[in-house]
Design a protein around this motif. Structure first.
Motif, mmCIF file in Angstrom:
data_model
loop_
_atom_site.group_PDB
_atom_site.id
_atom_site.type_symbol
_atom_site.label_atom_id
_atom_site.label_comp_id
_atom_site.label_asym_id
_atom_site.label_seq_id
_atom_site.Cartn_x
_atom_site.Cartn_y
_atom_site.Cartn_z
ATOM 1 N N VAL A 195 -59.338 23.083 79.103
ATOM 2 C CA VAL A 195 -59.332 22.280 77.879
ATOM 3 C C VAL A 195 -58.157 21.314 77.956
ATOM 4 O O VAL A 195 -57.002 21.729 78.050
ATOM 5 N N LYS A 196 -58.468 20.024 77.959
ATOM 6 C CA LYS A 196 -57.436 18.985 77.994
ATOM 7 C C LYS A 196 -57.018 18.600 76.578
ATOM 8 O O LYS A 196 -55.848 18.337 76.318
ATOM 9 N N ALA A 197 -58.002 18.548 75.655
ATOM 10 C CA ALA A 197 -57.715 18.135 74.283
ATOM 11 C C ALA A 197 -58.799 18.674 73.361
ATOM 12 O O ALA A 197 -59.882 19.048 73.803
ATOM 13 N N VAL A 198 -58.472 18.701 72.082
ATOM 14 C CA VAL A 198 -59.451 19.042 71.050
ATOM 15 C C VAL A 198 -59.593 17.795 70.191
ATOM 16 O O VAL A 198 -58.616 17.291 69.640
ATOM 17 N N LEU A 199 -60.811 17.284 70.129
ATOM 18 C CA LEU A 199 -61.074 16.027 69.424
ATOM 19 C C LEU A 199 -61.892 16.294 68.173
ATOM 20 O O LEU A 199 -62.755 17.175 68.166
ATOM 21 N N ASP A 200 -61.622 15.533 67.126
ATOM 22 C CA ASP A 200 -62.396 15.647 65.892
ATOM 23 C C ASP A 200 -62.805 14.241 65.467
ATOM 24 O O ASP A 200 -61.967 13.450 65.062
ATOM 25 N N HIS A 201 -64.087 13.959 65.601
ATOM 26 C CA HIS A 201 -64.599 12.643 65.224
ATOM 27 C C HIS A 201 -65.387 12.708 63.919
ATOM 28 O O HIS A 201 -66.206 11.851 63.647
ATOM 29 N N GLY A 202 -65.164 13.769 63.143
ATOM 30 C CA GLY A 202 -65.776 13.868 61.830
ATOM 31 C C GLY A 202 -66.985 14.771 61.748
ATOM 32 O O GLY A 202 -67.285 15.311 60.704
ATOM 33 N N ALA A 203 -67.705 14.956 62.833
ATOM 34 C CA ALA A 203 -68.911 15.785 62.792
ATOM 35 C C ALA A 203 -68.651 17.177 63.359
ATOM 36 O O ALA A 203 -69.579 17.938 63.570
ATOM 37 N N GLY A 204 -67.423 17.504 63.637
ATOM 38 C CA GLY A 204 -67.067 18.794 64.212
ATOM 39 C C GLY A 204 -66.191 18.598 65.430
ATOM 40 O O GLY A 204 -66.178 17.534 66.040
ATOM 41 N N ASP A 205 -65.467 19.637 65.788
ATOM 42 C CA ASP A 205 -64.543 19.544 66.915
ATOM 43 C C ASP A 205 -65.281 19.532 68.246
ATOM 44 O O ASP A 205 -66.338 20.148 68.402
ATOM 45 N N LEU A 206 -64.683 18.831 69.198
ATOM 46 C CA LEU A 206 -65.178 18.784 70.578
ATOM 47 C C LEU A 206 -64.031 19.198 71.488
ATOM 48 O O LEU A 206 -62.884 18.781 71.285
ATOM 49 N N LEU A 207 -64.331 20.014 72.503
ATOM 50 C CA LEU A 207 -63.343 20.357 73.510
ATOM 51 C C LEU A 207 -63.502 19.393 74.671
ATOM 52 O O LEU A 207 -64.592 19.258 75.221
ATOM 53 N N GLU A 208 -62.425 18.699 75.035
ATOM 54 C CA GLU A 208 -62.452 17.815 76.195
ATOM 55 C C GLU A 208 -62.081 18.661 77.409
ATOM 56 O O GLU A 208 -60.966 19.181 77.497
ATOM 57 N N ILE A 209 -63.039 18.825 78.328
ATOM 58 C CA ILE A 209 -62.870 19.678 79.494
ATOM 59 C C ILE A 209 -62.694 18.800 80.732
ATOM 60 O O ILE A 209 -63.472 17.875 80.958
ATOM 61 N N THR A 210 -61.664 19.105 81.531
ATOM 62 C CA THR A 210 -61.455 18.416 82.804
ATOM 63 C C THR A 210 -61.289 19.473 83.891
ATOM 64 O O THR A 210 -60.961 20.624 83.595
ATOM 65 N N GLY A 211 -61.534 19.065 85.114
ATOM 66 C CA GLY A 211 -61.325 20.011 86.207
ATOM 67 C C GLY A 211 -61.931 19.528 87.496
ATOM 68 O O GLY A 211 -62.605 18.500 87.552
ATOM 69 N N PRO A 212 -61.710 20.301 88.564
ATOM 70 C CA PRO A 212 -62.260 19.938 89.867
ATOM 71 C C PRO A 212 -63.780 19.959 89.814
ATOM 72 O O PRO A 212 -64.382 20.789 89.146
ATOM 73 N N GLY A 213 -64.384 19.012 90.501
ATOM 74 C CA GLY A 213 -65.844 18.936 90.506
ATOM 75 C C GLY A 213 -66.411 18.113 89.363
ATOM 76 O O GLY A 213 -67.591 17.812 89.342
ATOM 77 N N LEU A 214 -65.563 17.754 88.406
ATOM 78 C CA LEU A 214 -66.017 16.909 87.297
ATOM 79 C C LEU A 214 -65.570 15.480 87.577
ATOM 80 O O LEU A 214 -64.405 15.249 87.896
ATOM 81 N N THR A 215 -66.486 14.534 87.448
ATOM 82 C CA THR A 215 -66.129 13.143 87.721
ATOM 83 C C THR A 215 -65.302 12.535 86.595
ATOM 84 O O THR A 215 -64.607 11.556 86.786
ATOM 85 N N GLY A 216 -65.369 13.124 85.433
ATOM 86 C CA GLY A 216 -64.590 12.673 84.281
ATOM 87 C C GLY A 216 -64.494 13.824 83.311
ATOM 88 O O GLY A 216 -64.774 14.973 83.645
ATOM 89 N N SER A 217 -64.119 13.518 82.084
ATOM 90 C CA SER A 217 -64.061 14.551 81.051
ATOM 91 C C SER A 217 -65.457 14.879 80.559
ATOM 92 O O SER A 217 -66.320 14.016 80.498
ATOM 93 N N VAL A 218 -65.649 16.134 80.184
ATOM 94 C CA VAL A 218 -66.887 16.578 79.556
ATOM 95 C C VAL A 218 -66.530 17.015 78.143
ATOM 96 O O VAL A 218 -65.541 17.723 77.934
ATOM 97 N N LEU A 219 -67.305 16.564 77.159
ATOM 98 C CA LEU A 219 -67.069 16.936 75.771
ATOM 99 C C LEU A 219 -68.020 18.064 75.385
ATOM 100 O O LEU A 219 -69.232 17.890 75.343
ATOM 101 N N LEU A 220 -67.446 19.224 75.110
ATOM 102 C CA LEU A 220 -68.202 20.418 74.751
ATOM 103 C C LEU A 220 -68.072 20.641 73.257
ATOM 104 O O LEU A 220 -66.952 20.751 72.744
#
Length: 179
Positions: free
Chosen positions: A128-153
């Motif tokens: 987990v790189k960050a926890v984002l809240d854009h109003g519709a609920g929290d998203l976990l920003e996931i980064t790591g090896p094998g990922l080309t960029g961040s994934v929002l879960l």
């Protein structure tokens, strides 16, 4: 030394929780625009004094009135518009022990950042790189090896059935095709 110049050596980054941010000056008499990140926005005033991220600077915070997207507030030691403007973007922190205890199914964002994310089969998906809240609920920003960029879960019970703070991990059941 004034209160806002006194470092607090007992407060460190591991014990501080970000509760708000200064969005700039409000008016010409040294008030600031204050964004609250608290579940009860007005509670930010209850956690005063608040500190800089490193705990080196403390400000007594007095909310003066609600304004659009936050509050007008007075910070100890801030007397002019220029001093208030210079603090734009500063994040305000409170010691963890001054904040209320959370129910079992709620977490401070700071506790989630850095946790390892595994799928239900035990495969590491990332961290987990960050926890984002854009109003519709929290998203976990996931980064790591094998990922080309961040994934929002989505941080929902369906997508994240288990948060194990003691074990430093999150068990995720992401929607098909997300990873």
């Amino acid at each position: 030394m004034s209160e806002n110049d006194t470092p607090n050596s007992e407060i460190g980054p591991d014990t501080l929780i970000c509760v708000g941010a200064i969005a700039g000056s409000f008016g010409v008499r040294g008030e600031v625009r204050l964004k609250s990140f608290c579940a009860d926005p007005e509670a930010i005033g209850d956690y005063s004094p608040l500190s800089s991220e490193d705990g080196a600077t403390l400000w007594t915070v007095t909310l003066t009135r609600p304004i659009k997207n936050g509050f007008a507030a007075r910070l100890s030691g801030v007397e002019t518009k220029e001093e208030a403007d210079a603090l734009r973007g500063v994040r305000l922190h409170a010691p963890r022990d001054r904040l209320p205890a959370l129910p079992d199914d709620e977490y401070y964002h700071a506790d989630l950042i850095g946790l390892t994310v595994l799928d239900t089969g035990g495969t590491v998906l990332g961290r987990v790189k960050a926890v984002l809240d854009h109003g519709a609920g929290d998203l976990l920003e996931i980064t790591g090896p094998g990922l080309t960029g961040s994934v929002l879960l989505p941080f929902t019970l369906d997508a994240v059935p288990t948060v194990d703070l003691a074990g430093g991990r999150i068990i995720a059941d992401p929607p098909e095709g997300l990873f």
